[in-house]
Write an enzyme that holds these catalytic residues in place. Sequence first.
Site, PDB file in Angstrom:
ATOM      1  N   HIS A 280       0.752  -1.355  -0.033  1.00  0.00           N
ATOM      2  CA  HIS A 280       0.037   0.011   0.104  1.00  0.00           C
ATOM      3  C   HIS A 280       0.959   1.248  -0.207  1.00  0.00           C
ATOM      4  O   HIS A 280       1.788   1.557   0.476  1.00  0.00           O
ATOM      5  CB  HIS A 280      -1.037   0.115   1.034  1.00  0.00           C
ATOM      6  N   ASP A 292       5.785   1.093   7.372  1.00  0.00           N
ATOM      7  CA  ASP A 292       4.382   0.844   7.155  1.00  0.00           C
ATOM      8  C   ASP A 292       3.820   1.866   6.167  1.00  0.00           C
ATOM      9  O   ASP A 292       3.398   2.919   6.805  1.00  0.00           O
ATOM     10  CB  ASP A 292       3.665   0.804   8.601  1.00  0.00           C
ATOM     11  N   GLU A 324      -5.317   1.787   2.246  1.00  0.00           N
ATOM     12  CA  GLU A 324      -5.357   0.711   3.095  1.00  0.00           C
ATOM     13  C   GLU A 324      -5.354   0.998   4.621  1.00  0.00           C
ATOM     14  O   GLU A 324      -6.274   0.094   5.193  1.00  0.00           O
ATOM     15  CB  GLU A 324      -3.796  -0.145   3.214  1.00  0.00           C
ATOM     16  N   ASP A 353       3.627  -6.266   3.252  1.00  0.00           N
ATOM     17  CA  ASP A 353       3.344  -4.998   4.349  1.00  0.00           C
ATOM     18  C   ASP A 353       4.229  -5.146   5.358  1.00  0.00           C
ATOM     19  O   ASP A 353       4.102  -6.056   6.150  1.00  0.00           O
ATOM     20  CB  ASP A 353       1.759  -5.176   4.715  1.00  0.00           C
ATOM     21  N   HIS A 447       2.738   3.145  13.393  1.00  0.00           N
ATOM     22  CA  HIS A 447       1.632   4.301  13.488  1.00  0.00           C
ATOM     23  C   HIS A 447       2.041   5.546  14.304  1.00  0.00           C
ATOM     24  O   HIS A 447       1.026   6.192  14.839  1.00  0.00           O
ATOM     25  CB  HIS A 447       0.357   3.660  13.543  1.00  0.00           C
TER      26      HIS A 447
END
Length: 507
Positions: A280, A292, A324, A353, A447
């Site tokens: 992604h 990520d 995504e 991923d 994240h």
Amino acid sequence: MIGFSRLSLIAAVATVSAQLQQPLFIPSEHVLETEHTGSKPLVDTESLQARITTENLFKRADALYDIAKSSEEHFNHPTRVIGSEGHRKTLEYVASEIEKLGDYYKFSTQPFPAVMGQVFQSRLVLGHSVPESAYPMSLTPPTSGKEPVYADLVLVGNVGCEASDYPEDVSGKIAFIRRGTCSFGAKSELAGAAGAVAAVIYNSEAGGLSGTLGTPSPNHVATFGLSGKEAEPVVEKLKAGDVVDSIAFIDSVVNTINTTNIIIQTVEGDPDNCVMVGGHSDSVSDGPGINDDGSGSLTLLEVATQLTHYSVKNCVRFAWWAGEEEGLLGSDYYVATLPDEENMKIRLFMDYDMMGSPNFAYQVYNATNAVNPTGSEQLRDLYVDWYTSKGLNYTFIPFDGRSDYDAFIRNGIPGGGIATGAEGIKTKEEELMFGGKAGDWYDPCYHQLCDDIGNVNATAWLVNTQLVAHSVATFAASFEGFPKREAAKAASVYEEETLYHGRYLVR
């Protein structure tokens, strides 16, 4: 079919958000068609692997981080979330790198509408306590007027999957709903239809509950997730007939924007037998997303680049999915729009991923033919055999819907992939197997803003990119011994057992 000159490739990506279309297997609009000429050796796995270098990968990572910084004006930090300048420039970067490869690939964009949400503030008060585990569901609407609502809690019957589970007195109150059976979105929708002003979905286990409401509904209400541990005393009070006066507040927005997938396919190779790989192109809003999934999307770009030195017998299709992080939006859209005959031409899909987590483990999705479309297990074993041949340890992880393979599996296409870990905790056994630190996340910057260039482990990224090259080379050369496609059908067992859709729980 609309042909594009090479000079207009990047322009096609840059302006794509204003256009929508009905795509085919390679979307029919924004396609560059060319003739591939010249004699090249058939792709060989060892030779292709040898072309992968750490230097090239990190040059790409540097470029991607600079791209993420282009979002600082509006986000105050680097990010490549869909709708941002960073994501737009990510797509332009992929397009420009593909343009350099000449006539080896057909190039296409696939625009689609993407739903994205953002929560700015939230607070939940239950009686006299503020539960620490209360967290707004992804894609939740705000409370009325984006102001706090004051109301009593009402315990919903069963697991809140039927309209009859919601008592009449839930109207104007806050519905308190147990997790289970149906989706969180369905529970919120039923609560809203019954007149509730907000909803709290609590876990059936002690742990916290972070999920998504999924596709927006006009009946959705502001919805929180809550841990089973903090919900238990509240449930006991409600069952005893006590009043639990509460406050719910969510300031959020849910918008639909336009974004795009990028898809390329080798001009050469049997178009009826295609190996497909994907990663992604977007990050979360909180950071630049270099691991990520910069690591996965750049791995694909590097393998696609090095593949141009070879000929292929089977077509190879690379995809960079958008959205995504918002719930597998791009890959969902792609598979949903595939005609049945084009679905059958994809022999398998491989998902890549997070290839370089700093506290990594070499993880293989435990995809079996008993639960997934036939061929998934053979792909799993290809990864296992490669790690074993290199004297490397590996571990199996659940094939549970957390990445872009999900739509493929649900629609009968064999799939699998590898990863190096996200927010999961490395065990002592894994510390002995892979090094690193037990007790920490595989990716301590998962994240977060610190998911930058320093957040990628060079050894893991190189090793896994070589494995991606091996997987592409193997099937580009031959599908001998790999199961033929079965008729496209829903993977019912997989759907029954899968609780995730991307990073979010859905039920």
